[in-house]
Design a protein around this motif. Structure first.
Motif, PDB file in Angstrom:
ATOM      1  N   GLY A  48       0.802  -1.219   0.000  1.00 53.89           N
ATOM      2  CA  GLY A  48       0.000   0.000   0.000  1.00 53.89           C
ATOM      3  C   GLY A  48       0.833   1.265   0.000  1.00 53.89           C
ATOM      4  O   GLY A  48       0.272   2.361  -0.019  1.00 53.89           O
ATOM      5  N   MET A  49       2.165   1.124   0.007  1.00 53.59           N
ATOM      6  CA  MET A  49       3.014   2.308   0.137  1.00 53.59           C
ATOM      7  C   MET A  49       3.919   2.461  -1.081  1.00 53.59           C
ATOM      8  O   MET A  49       4.414   1.474  -1.615  1.00 53.59           O
ATOM      9  CB  MET A  49       3.869   2.179   1.391  1.00 53.59           C
ATOM     10  N   VAL A  50       4.123   3.717  -1.492  1.00 48.44           N
ATOM     11  CA  VAL A  50       5.019   4.020  -2.602  1.00 48.44           C
ATOM     12  C   VAL A  50       6.283   4.648  -2.024  1.00 48.44           C
ATOM     13  O   VAL A  50       6.211   5.624  -1.268  1.00 48.44           O
ATOM     14  CB  VAL A  50       4.360   4.979  -3.612  1.00 48.44           C
ATOM     15  N   VAL A  51       7.426   4.084  -2.381  1.00 52.05           N
ATOM     16  CA  VAL A  51       8.699   4.555  -1.862  1.00 52.05           C
ATOM     17  C   VAL A  51       9.601   4.902  -3.046  1.00 52.05           C
ATOM     18  O   VAL A  51       9.669   4.147  -4.017  1.00 52.05           O
ATOM     19  CB  VAL A  51       9.361   3.469  -0.987  1.00 52.05           C
ATOM     20  N   ALA A  52      10.273   6.039  -2.942  1.00 52.21           N
ATOM     21  CA  ALA A  52      11.193   6.456  -4.005  1.00 52.21           C
ATOM     22  C   ALA A  52      12.624   6.378  -3.508  1.00 52.21           C
ATOM     23  O   ALA A  52      12.920   6.818  -2.394  1.00 52.21           O
ATOM     24  CB  ALA A  52      10.877   7.877  -4.457  1.00 52.21           C
ATOM     25  N   ARG A  53      13.489   5.794  -4.353  1.00 59.20           N
ATOM     26  CA  ARG A  53      14.920   5.887  -4.079  1.00 59.20           C
ATOM     27  C   ARG A  53      15.395   7.214  -4.629  1.00 59.20           C
ATOM     28  O   ARG A  53      15.191   7.511  -5.812  1.00 59.20           O
ATOM     29  CB  ARG A  53      15.660   4.737  -4.738  1.00 59.20           C
TER      30      ARG A  53
END
Lengths: 368, 368
Positions: free
Chosen positions: B342-347
């Motif tokens: 459910g989570m969007v993570v950006a490097r």
């Protein structure tokens, strides 16, 4: 009424003065693209609306379906015929006696679909909200939409919400589009009208428009008049159960009964003769119209229909309508005739005739 | 990128400061029905929009299709699957570099249908015109709609026009609804996303929103930025020709790429990891965003899509996209992961990670 079928219309009785009859006379003196600005009448469902559609939208969009100018587009998709229709709703005030913009937006599109004989299946819903509008107003409109959809047996399947800055809208504008399925054998369109068809209305005329006027203008007519807003799908299916051979149905909304009859007369190239005394107008509406100088035939309705029915089926269809709650007040008001093709003529209570012309705009804007 | 699939997101880098990660934290402190008034953010396509839909519209309308919250409703009618979608358009100004409200209204709805894999067949069109708007403006919008419809291979089949008093609108508001047919075997929805899916965008991000901003706010960024407004139906059919096994498509309009990815992550209950350096942002957009303090991931697009593709098909789909004019700039930007569902993570370019959260509203309202 066959004695009137070959009668030449005479000069109008009453407040209208039409020494010559010219049904093309509403054309702008200049092409509309040279008309500088939009006026309220372009949204009134009358001659100005028709010009806007015919001179700008039909040429720009270029499709064949739009050019047919029906209440719905009808096309085959997946082996069956579908009806597709849309209306935007900008009624003011948002809540009025007998309804609100929410049930109006459901019933109006369900009715457009029903006029092609379709059973409405799915609706879309677009809200344009004005910044600052009270959330309970939005919730009230949505609740009314939901209740109306359940009553009409249609599902609101998809939607969208936009918000515009305060002062750039008017509380809530709505758009609904709808898809319905047309049963096999049903083919309702004005081109099927033939001389001899019987014209039937499903009940009292002029109620919705006068209900809006009464609250908008703060007028009191002694009796509170409630909008007749209702979904006509069930009534239409009842009529089609008598015979699928109905010729055309139309819901007389903007522009009233006069606009609906004129559109049918023009598209079918037949004449229409109606008997003014036969048109059901409730006393409260008649009184309000008398006070305001309006003609009930030009006032908007939202829960009524007008049908052109083959003469041999007219009695049975009328009986079926009267047995339905939304058709209890159904009445024969006239017939299609071979004379004066494209023209609607009313026999007046005084024994004369008058031309019932297409209104230029709407007597009262933003009634739907 | 599988080395990131089990990585725990750390505190956000850059201007955001998110010491704790709480993806449910956008809920209003009070139920929305007790929120007194509509604010601009309710139309922004972010968390406030989602609350309005989930707390008011879904319960009021009660249907199952609306509750699925897709860009289109998908249902079987007449033995085949149809997609049905609507959007209203309130973009300001009406004409902007690269397009106008007319082609936006056609392409926006065609694209919503395309995201379900449907070939758009018919559109409806509702105009809400403001009294006094110049007729050539109306004609220009209509001409643009017609040209866009022909380019997209869709017919504007039915329409409606309303007019509101001067000061109660903003020139032209539009609504379009569309019907399309979904080919057999195509089933695009976020629930099909699985860890390992490759995330592809079709080209440069942030162009439409910056184009609107540049003319709205009178800003000059050295280079004129034109909207990327385009119909994506052809690109989608090209992708489906490689494999009907695409999992989900979304056009990142309001709320930008960030909102689209968050909606997919939430609905699929998978995590999404993206590589910020891989996201194609043209220098002019990056510069404009730097000046304005905006994040390109939150800026609206109108001619781009994001796809979640099974890993085994990703290379072939990417090649096919790059061979299409509207996918020439396609790029892999990330993947779906089992971690942080459910989570969007950006490097980030600095080697850290940040949570890409759902925006509250839109950074600039009325971009579509």
């Amino acid at each position: 009424m066959s004695d009137t079928t070959s009668q030449t219309p005479t000069t109008a009785q009453g407040p209208r003065d039409l020494p010559t009859v010219d049904i093309t006379g509403w054309a702008c003196p200049a092409p509309l693209r040279e008309t500088p600005r939009v006026v309220m009448g372009h949204g009134g469902g009358g001659a100005l609306s028709a010009e806007l559609v015919q001179q700008i939208f039909v040429p720009a969009f270029g499709g064949e379906l739009l050019a047919q100018l029906g209440d719905s587009a009808v096309f085959a998709l997946g082996g069956q015929r579908l009806a597709f229709s849309t209306d935007s709703y900008v009624v003011r005030p948002l809540f009025f006696p007998g309804g609100c913009i929410g049930d109006l937006a459901v019933n109006g599109t369900v009715n457009d679909l029903a006029m092609s004989g379709a059973r409405a299946a799915y609706l879309s819903c677009g809200f344009i909200l004005e910044e600052g509008v009270e959330m309970p107003v939005v919730a009230g409109v949505a609740d009314a939409m939901g209740a109306a959809a359940r009553a009409a047996g249609v599902e609101v399947a998809t939607g969208d919400t936009k918000v515009v800055e305060a002062g750039r809208g008017d509380g809530v504008y709505l758009n609904t589009a709808g898809i319905g399925v047309i049963p096999p054998g049903v083919d309702l369109r004005p081109q099927r009208v033939v001389p001899g068809d019987v014209v039937i209305v499903s009940g009292d005329i002029g109620v919705h428009g006068v209900a809006i006027m009464s609250v908008r203008e703060g007028l009191e007519f002694g009796v509170e008049i409630e909008s007749d807003c209702a979904a006509l799908g069930g009534l239409v299916q009842t009529m089609l159960a008598v015979t699928p051979e109905l010729h055309v149905l139309r819901d007389p909304t903007r522009g009233g009964l006069a606009a609906a009859l004129n559109e049918i007369a023009t598209a079918s190239a037949t004449g229409v003769v109606i008997d003014e005394r036969a048109i059901p107008v409730p006393p409260a509406v008649a009184n309000a119209c008398a006070i305001l100088g309006l003609d009930p035939m030009y006032v908007a309705n939202e829960g009524k229909l007008v049908a052109f029915v083959p003469r041999e089926h007219a009695d049975a269809v009328l009986d079926a309508m009267r047995a339905h709650p939304l058709g209890a007040g159904a009445a024969v008001i006239g017939e299609a005739v071979a004379a004066h093709p494209g023209m609607v003529v009313a026999r007046t209570p005084l024994g004369g005739t008058r031309v019932v012309d297409l209104p230029l705009g709407e007597q009262l804007p933003r009634i739907c």
